[in-house]
Design an enzyme around this catalytic site. Structure first.
Site, mmCIF file in Angstrom:
data_model
loop_
_atom_site.group_PDB
_atom_site.id
_atom_site.type_symbol
_atom_site.label_atom_id
_atom_site.label_comp_id
_atom_site.label_asym_id
_atom_site.label_seq_id
_atom_site.Cartn_x
_atom_site.Cartn_y
_atom_site.Cartn_z
ATOM 1 N N ALA A 66 0.862 -1.186 0.000
ATOM 2 C CA ALA A 66 0.000 0.000 0.000
ATOM 3 C C ALA A 66 0.895 1.231 0.000
ATOM 4 O O ALA A 66 2.058 1.180 0.412
ATOM 5 C CB ALA A 66 -0.903 -0.006 1.223
ATOM 6 N N GLY A 110 0.752 -5.120 1.142
ATOM 7 C CA GLY A 110 -0.558 -5.237 0.497
ATOM 8 C C GLY A 110 -0.476 -5.892 -0.873
ATOM 9 O O GLY A 110 -1.446 -6.495 -1.337
ATOM 10 N N GLU A 113 -0.561 -9.485 -0.143
ATOM 11 C CA GLU A 113 -1.931 -9.814 0.281
ATOM 12 C C GLU A 113 -2.880 -9.847 -0.921
ATOM 13 O O GLU A 113 -3.770 -10.694 -0.994
ATOM 14 C CB GLU A 113 -2.397 -8.793 1.329
ATOM 15 N N GLU A 133 5.550 -5.053 6.853
ATOM 16 C CA GLU A 133 4.850 -3.996 7.607
ATOM 17 C C GLU A 133 5.459 -3.757 8.977
ATOM 18 O O GLU A 133 5.408 -2.641 9.503
ATOM 19 C CB GLU A 133 3.362 -4.358 7.761
HETATM 20 N N1 DAK Z 1 4.500 3.122 -1.050
HETATM 21 C C1 DAK Z 1 4.846 4.272 -1.676
HETATM 22 N N2 DAK Z 1 5.938 4.415 -2.448
HETATM 23 C C2 DAK Z 1 6.714 3.328 -2.615
HETATM 24 C C3 DAK Z 1 6.429 2.097 -1.997
HETATM 25 C C4 DAK Z 1 5.256 2.009 -1.177
HETATM 26 N N3 DAK Z 1 4.854 0.893 -0.596
HETATM 27 N N4 DAK Z 1 7.402 1.228 -2.337
HETATM 28 C C5 DAK Z 1 8.245 1.891 -3.136
HETATM 29 N N5 DAK Z 1 7.833 3.141 -3.316
HETATM 30 C C6 DAK Z 1 8.475 4.200 -4.115
HETATM 31 C C7 DAK Z 1 9.725 4.714 -3.431
HETATM 32 O O1 DAK Z 1 9.399 5.670 -2.472
HETATM 33 C C8 DAK Z 1 10.478 5.298 -4.613
HETATM 34 O O2 DAK Z 1 9.916 6.543 -4.926
HETATM 35 P P1 DAK Z 1 10.884 7.815 -5.306
HETATM 36 O O3 DAK Z 1 11.772 7.990 -4.138
HETATM 37 O O4 DAK Z 1 11.609 7.364 -6.536
HETATM 38 O O5 DAK Z 1 9.907 8.940 -5.527
HETATM 39 C C9 DAK Z 1 10.134 4.353 -5.744
HETATM 40 O O6 DAK Z 1 8.950 3.663 -5.335
HETATM 41 C C10 DAK Z 1 11.227 3.307 -5.969
HETATM 42 O O7 DAK Z 1 11.502 2.703 -4.726
HETATM 43 P P2 DAK Z 1 12.998 2.524 -4.160
HETATM 44 O O8 DAK Z 1 13.868 3.648 -4.625
HETATM 45 O O9 DAK Z 1 12.877 2.301 -2.699
HETATM 46 O O10 DAK Z 1 13.458 1.208 -4.928
HETATM 47 P P3 DAK Z 1 14.448 0.092 -4.414
HETATM 48 O O11 DAK Z 1 14.620 -0.836 -5.579
HETATM 49 O O12 DAK Z 1 15.662 0.688 -3.792
HETATM 50 O O13 DAK Z 1 13.675 -0.676 -3.247
HETATM 51 C C11 DAK Z 1 11.730 -1.775 -2.244
HETATM 52 C C12 DAK Z 1 12.512 -1.380 -3.559
HETATM 53 C C13 DAK Z 1 10.435 -2.425 -2.689
HETATM 54 C C14 DAK Z 1 12.570 -2.794 -1.471
HETATM 55 C C15 DAK Z 1 11.508 -0.504 -1.394
HETATM 56 O O14 DAK Z 1 10.928 0.510 -2.228
HETATM 57 C C16 DAK Z 1 10.592 -0.756 -0.218
HETATM 58 O O15 DAK Z 1 11.026 -1.282 0.821
HETATM 59 N N6 DAK Z 1 9.312 -0.338 -0.344
HETATM 60 C C17 DAK Z 1 8.362 -0.409 0.735
HETATM 61 C C18 DAK Z 1 7.835 -1.815 0.911
HETATM 62 C C19 DAK Z 1 6.850 -1.922 2.055
HETATM 63 O O16 DAK Z 1 7.173 -1.588 3.218
HETATM 64 N N7 DAK Z 1 5.600 -2.378 1.800
HETATM 65 C C20 DAK Z 1 4.576 -2.497 2.757
HETATM 66 C C21 DAK Z 1 3.750 -1.206 2.853
HETATM 67 S S1 DAK Z 1 2.458 -1.295 4.093
HETATM 68 C C22 DAK Z 1 -5.268 -2.714 4.310
HETATM 69 C C23 DAK Z 1 -4.850 -2.844 3.008
HETATM 70 C C24 DAK Z 1 -3.503 -2.850 2.712
HETATM 71 C C25 DAK Z 1 -2.546 -2.673 3.689
HETATM 72 C C26 DAK Z 1 -2.966 -2.564 4.994
HETATM 73 C C27 DAK Z 1 -4.312 -2.554 5.319
HETATM 74 N N8 DAK Z 1 -6.645 -2.715 4.663
HETATM 75 C C28 DAK Z 1 -7.617 -3.144 3.620
HETATM 76 C C29 DAK Z 1 -7.107 -2.481 5.968
HETATM 77 C C30 DAK Z 1 -1.141 -2.712 3.284
HETATM 78 C C31 DAK Z 1 -0.121 -2.123 3.942
HETATM 79 C C32 DAK Z 1 1.199 -2.124 3.297
HETATM 80 O O17 DAK Z 1 1.388 -2.671 2.239
#
Ligand code: DAK
Length: 259
Positions: A66, A110, A113, A133
């Site tokens: 997300a 997400g 998921e 997360e």
């Molecule tokens: N959200 C927003 N932007 C994201 C992102 C994310 N999840 N993942 C990556 N990006 C963006 C980065 O900010 C970056 O943007 P700029 O800086 O270029 O503007 C661009 O994508 C490229 O990312 P990186 O520069 O970080 O690329 P790398 O190859 O170095 O790293 C990575 C890739 C996937 C390992 C890294 O980006 C990363 O760790 N991303 C976050 C992954 C994460 O933590 N995901 C979980 C998020 S929490 C619900 C529904 C859904 C959810 C909860 C509840 N309900 C229905 C109740 C879900 C929650 C989640 O998913």
């Protein structure tokens, strides 16, 4: 509906393909994208010509979760009272035709998921799955703590949810999260092959198989087996059962009419 954050197309007139398309954010899922995905899947589900759907992303990311930027300043009251990250997240569960996730690259949070809400996952050899997360001070919130253990067992699910580590495609296949792993350049070919195969079977039998397998996650064994038996009985009322068995007996290819 005009789509901006997903691309929608059909293949062979019978497979509906939805490609997540927010490349700069690694397909991070936001309200608009989830609305569009839900609308596209519902439209395909209602289309008589479509027998199977595929949800996919880019080579680099199926979806990196997300949108963290969008969530960052939300308060408890915002998320509890509002419909952010609740609307349309479960649309995929109400779709009655099969949905295959074709996953390459990051499939996190997400995104993982979402893939698990599809009926099965075909992974490219560069796929990386994870529930990171915990690193953000939250827990999986779209079914990850519930679907992941049902898919990979408690130990692996705890490992992934508590450490946030990613697993590669080989590990995902060996623990049952992915049904198969294919080379990246064969991902769509292999997934389309599976989808077209499903389209050629009786749509009624396909829907009954999907409903019955899904029932196993919602009920005890005796009730589940009884549900399956009644479904099995009901299929003898279809023209397709007569056609399928007659084709076998007469050594010809079945021509199902989905009736
Ligand atoms: N959200 C927003 N932007 C994201 C992102 C994310 N999840 N993942 C990556 N990006 C963006 C980065 O900010 C970056 O943007 P700029 O800086 O270029 O503007 C661009 O994508 C490229 O990312 P990186 O520069 O970080 O690329 P790398 O190859 O170095 O790293 C990575 C890739 C996937 C390992 C890294 O980006 C990363 O760790 N991303 C976050 C992954 C994460 O933590 N995901 C979980 C998020 S929490 C619900 C529904 C859904 C959810 C909860 C509840 N309900 C229905 C109740 C879900 C929650 C989640 O998913």
């Amino acid at each position: 509906m005009a789509y901006e954050l997903v691309e929608v197309r059909t293949e062979g007139g019978k497979v509906g393909i939805v490609t997540l398309n927010r490349p700069k954010q690694l397909n991070a899922l936001n309200n608009q994208l989830m609305d569009e995905l839900g609308a596209a899947l519902r439209a395909f589900d209602a289309d008589e010509a479509i027998g199977c759907m595929i949800v996919t992303g880019s080579e680099k990311a199926f979806a990196a979760g997300a949108d963290i930027g969008a969530m960052a300043t939300y308060t408890f009251a915002d998320v509890y009272k509002g419909d952010y990250i609740t609307r349309n997240w479960e649309t995929i569960r109400s779709v009655r035709k099969p949905v295959i996730a074709a996953v390459s690259g990051f499939c996190l949070g997400g995104g993982c998921e979402l893939a698990m809400m599809c009926d099965f996952i075909i992974a490219a050899d560069n796929a990386k799955f994870g529930q990171p997360e915990i690193k953000l001070g939250i827990i999986p919130g779209a079914g990850g703590t519930q679907r992941l253990p049902r898919s990979v067992g408690k130990s692996k699910a705890m490992d992934m949810a508590l450490t946030g580590r990613m697993i590669d495609a080989t590990e995902a296949e060996s623990c049952g999260l992915a049904s198969r792993v294919v080379p990246l350049d064969k991902l769509m070919e292999e997934t389309l092959g599976a989808a077209l195969m499903i389209c050629d079977y009786s749509q009624i039998a396909v829907m009954a198989a999907k409903e019955s397998v899904n029932r196993s996650f919602e009920t005890g064994l005796a009730d589940g087996v009884m549900f399956e038996r009644r479904m099995f009985h009901a299929l003898f009322a279809t023209t397709d059962q007569k056609e399928g068995m007659d084709a076998f007996v007469n050594k010809r290819k079945a021509q199902f009419k989905h009736q």
